[in-house]
Design an enzyme around this catalytic site. Structure first.
Site, PDB file in Angstrom:
ATOM      1  CG  ASP A   7      -1.922   1.066   1.303  1.00 45.67           C
ATOM      2  OD1 ASP A   7      -2.536   1.466   0.072  1.00 45.67           O
ATOM      3  OD2 ASP A   7      -2.401   1.688   2.241  1.00 45.67           O
ATOM      4  CB  SER A   8       0.557   4.821  -0.594  1.00 47.72           C
ATOM      5  OG  SER A   8      -0.618   5.119   0.317  1.00 47.72           O
ATOM      6  CB  CYS A  70      -3.801   0.132  -2.136  1.00 50.50           C
ATOM      7  SG  CYS A  70      -3.965   1.712  -3.073  1.00 50.50           S
ATOM      8  CG  ASN A  71      -9.832  -0.071  -2.573  1.00 44.80           C
ATOM      9  OD1 ASN A  71      -9.913   0.441  -1.020  1.00 44.80           O
ATOM     10  ND2 ASN A  71     -10.541  -0.786  -2.920  1.00 44.80           N
ATOM     11  CB  CYS A 177      -9.846   4.447   0.572  1.00 36.24           C
ATOM     12  SG  CYS A 177      -8.746   5.261   1.269  1.00 36.24           S
ATOM     13  CB  THR A 178      -7.358  -0.088   2.964  1.00 35.01           C
ATOM     14  OG1 THR A 178      -6.260   0.776   2.033  1.00 35.01           O
ATOM     15  CG2 THR A 178      -7.650  -1.246   1.376  1.00 35.01           C
TER      16      THR A 178
END
Length: 263
Positions: A7-8, A70-71, A177-178
């Protein structure tokens, strides 16, 4: 067994905690991109480039599966990630849980980042799986960033603003959104305070992607296994520790409580 997640930022925590609950003996590799976040405002090509770099850093540790937790990355980078990494490394994407939410009957709301709200991707999922129920798309500006930094005031402000845009008669809310799953109960409380229905159902993706990662790895859940799994954290490719903000959330504290540090 080792499961990697990317993920970011700390939006990967819900899925990581879900894997930990299913397999306390699984090694976890959390690969994020503090140098390049947030990914939401980036172009699709930029997101793909950043996600690929984070995925390559994770793949170097030879995990059995990779969860794209992550979407945004799943929308823009999943085909590229799968083209490079599969079949050697199964790649599991994250899709907003619009289908199960709609299956429970409407009306429903979808909370998502401003970039995702109204996007062709989200509209396509609505048309495919929720065309028979009333759907309200709710943009949540600033919420993911506030969650990432564990800024309590900003989280409350963003949730309050989004709740005001959510119809009082919705029966279910999709967390698109996660990061939002980390504050799910606060979202439920904010909507519930003005809800005209009884029980509000929240639909996240963490449990589903964790289960899929285990299936793709060829293992079955064993929640009673000894908590011997190790934790490796990569921040823009550098081995590090979980960011301090992670421990503001139950999912981060769970990983710290039952995880043996990597050696």
């Amino acid at each position: 067994m080792k499961i990697a997640l990317l993920d970011s930022g700390i939006g990967l925590l819900p899925a990581a905690a879900a894997v930990r609950r299913l397999r306390p003996d699984a090694d976890l590799l959390l690969s994020s991109d503090p140098d390049g976040m947030p990914w939401g405002p980036r172009t699709p090509d930029d997101v793909t480039e950043r996600a690929l770099a984070v995925a390559r850093a994770a793949a170097a540790h030879r995990p059995d599966a990779l969860i794209v937790a992550c979407n945004t990355a799943s929308v823009h980078a999943l085909p590229t990630l799968r083209a490079e990494l599969e079949p050697d490394l199964p790649v599991v994407g994250t899709v907003p849980a619009i289908k199960p939410a709609a299956a429970g009957g409407g009306p429903i709301a979808i909370w998502a980042t401003p970039a995702t709200t109204g996007s062709p991707y989200q509209r396509g999922l609505i048309n495919d799986f929720a065309h028979s129920v009333a759907v309200t798309e709710v943009p949540c500006p600033g919420l993911a960033d506030a969650v990432e930094s564990a800024d309590e005031v900003a989280i409350d402000s963003a949730i309050t603003a989004a709740a005001a845009l959510t119809p009082a008669d919705v029966r279910a809310v999709v967390l698109g959104c996660t990061h939002y799953e980390l504050v799910g109960e606060r979202i439920r409380a904010a909507i519930g305070a003005r809800s005209a229905v009884g029980t509000l159902v929240l639909h996240g993706s963490a449990d589903a992607v964790a289960a899929q990662a285990l299936r793709r790895s060829g293992v079955v859940p064993a929640p009673d296994a000894a908590p011997t799994g190790r934790l490796t954290v990569l921040l823009s490719g550098r081995e590090s520790e979980l960011p301090a903000a992670a421990f503001a959330y139950a999912e981060g504290r769970l990983l710290r409580a039952v995880t043996t540090p990597a050696v």
